[in-house]
Write a protein that holds these residues in place. Structure first.
Motif, short mmCIF file in Angstrom:
data_model
loop_
_atom_site.label_atom_id
_atom_site.label_comp_id
_atom_site.label_asym_id
_atom_site.label_seq_id
_atom_site.Cartn_x
_atom_site.Cartn_y
_atom_site.Cartn_z
N THR A 2 -0.53 19.14 -52.85
CA THR A 2 -0.48 19.14 -54.31
C THR A 2 -1.32 20.30 -54.84
O THR A 2 -2.41 20.55 -54.34
CB THR A 2 -1.13 17.84 -54.86
N ASP A 3 -0.81 20.97 -55.87
CA ASP A 3 -1.61 22.01 -56.51
C ASP A 3 -2.76 21.34 -57.24
O ASP A 3 -2.61 20.25 -57.78
CB ASP A 3 -0.76 22.78 -57.52
N HIS A 187 -0.78 27.36 -67.50
CA HIS A 187 -0.08 26.89 -66.30
C HIS A 187 0.96 27.90 -65.81
O HIS A 187 1.39 27.83 -64.66
CB HIS A 187 0.60 25.54 -66.57
N ARG A 192 -2.05 32.09 -61.34
CA ARG A 192 -2.05 30.69 -60.91
C ARG A 192 -0.80 30.29 -60.14
O ARG A 192 -0.80 29.34 -59.39
CB ARG A 192 -2.20 29.75 -62.12
N VAL A 193 0.31 31.00 -60.38
CA VAL A 193 1.57 30.56 -59.79
C VAL A 193 2.17 31.51 -58.75
O VAL A 193 2.99 31.08 -57.93
CB VAL A 193 2.64 30.27 -60.88
N TYR A 195 1.36 32.78 -55.99
CA TYR A 195 1.27 32.46 -54.55
C TYR A 195 2.39 31.52 -54.10
O TYR A 195 2.89 31.60 -52.98
CB TYR A 195 -0.11 31.85 -54.23
N LYS A 196 2.85 30.65 -55.03
CA LYS A 196 3.91 29.69 -54.66
C LYS A 196 5.19 30.44 -54.33
O LYS A 196 5.88 30.11 -53.37
CB LYS A 196 4.21 28.78 -55.86
N TYR A 197 5.50 31.44 -55.17
CA TYR A 197 6.74 32.18 -54.96
C TYR A 197 6.63 33.06 -53.74
O TYR A 197 7.60 33.22 -52.98
CB TYR A 197 7.08 32.97 -56.23
N LYS A 198 5.44 33.58 -53.53
CA LYS A 198 5.24 34.41 -52.33
C LYS A 198 5.42 33.56 -51.08
O LYS A 198 6.02 33.97 -50.10
CB LYS A 198 3.86 35.06 -52.37
N ARG A 199 4.93 32.32 -51.18
CA ARG A 199 5.05 31.40 -50.04
C ARG A 199 6.52 31.13 -49.74
O ARG A 199 6.95 31.05 -48.60
CB ARG A 199 4.33 30.09 -50.40
N LEU A 200 7.31 30.99 -50.82
CA LEU A 200 8.75 30.76 -50.68
C LEU A 200 9.41 31.89 -49.91
O LEU A 200 10.21 31.66 -49.01
CB LEU A 200 9.39 30.71 -52.07
#
Ligand code: 5GP
Length: 204
Positions: A2-3, A187, A192-193, A195-200
């Motif tokens: 969870t973030d 948000h 803040r966000v 890294y999520k797309y990079k992880r994808l």
């Protein structure tokens, strides 16, 4: 995984209406933040409930909390202690929920040191803007009065540097809208966000 939630700090000079804005935010059904109930040594006002409005403590109990480092921040305000229980804040953020603190400025400064990534919103009295206009147009006020007002205005303005956003409390409903809009925007902030797309991409 969870973030983590966002730590939102609403602060500002005394008498600006922080409590009123906070209560209005939490009276709205679509508010998704968790309110961090503070500890205090002040006596309960009529209608205030232990554990809802504050955790009411004796001075000894409060000082014990300070010693045990159970508080994220604490400050003395008009002869009473006020402080934020740290466990609740950490646990709630870890669950991915946003935590909302409504505290005075000395406490906010301590939180900034411990949680620099928090979202700090300064609630500004509209009188400061009015004051500026009045001084610019050189009204009829005595020099002493203008100097005094300028002094407190300066103290208030200097505190602003610690914050990310400034909200004028000209009308409670407007101030609430601005605070909620700021949280929504925060948000979506790239830092803040991203890294999520990079992880994808990495997963591909
Ligand atoms: P009141 O006694 O009117 O409820 O609150 C007095 C002041 O204490 C307000 O400015 C309020 O924002 C501040 N306050 C409430 N809880 C806390 C806290 O946990 N820490 C700090 N530093 N200030 C608090």
């Amino acid at each position: 995984m969870t973030d983590k939630g966002l730590l939102i700090v609403l602060s500002g000079p005394s008498g600006v209406g922080k409590g009123t804005v906070r209560k209005e935010i939490f009276s709205q059904p679509n508010t998704a933040f968790e309110y961090s109930v503070s500890a205090t040594t002040r006596t309960p006002r009529e209608g205030e409930v232990h554990g809802v409005d504050y955790f009411f403590k004796t001075r000894d109990e409060f000082e014990e909390m300070i010693r045990k480092e159970a508080l994220l921040e604490h400050a003395e305000f008009v002869g009473n202690y006020y402080g934020t229980p740290v466990d609740y804040v950490r646990e709630t953020l870890d669950r991915g929920k946003d935590v909302f603190l409504e505290i005075e400025v000395k406490g906010a400064r301590q939180v900034r040191e411990k949680f620099p990534e928090g979202l700090f919103i300064f609630l500004m009295p509209p009188s400061l803007t009015e004051l500026k206009n009045r001084i610019v147009t050189r009204g009829t006020e005595t020099e002493d009065l203008i100097n005094n007002r300028m002094l407190s205005a300066r103290e208030e303005i200097e505190m602003i540097d610690l914050y990310d956003y400034v909200v004028v409390n000209d009308q409670v409903e407007l101030a609430v809208e601005r605070v909620k809009a700021i949280v929504t925007a925060e948000h979506c902030r790239r830092e803040r966000v991203a890294y999520k797309y990079k992880r994808l991409l990495e997963a591909e």
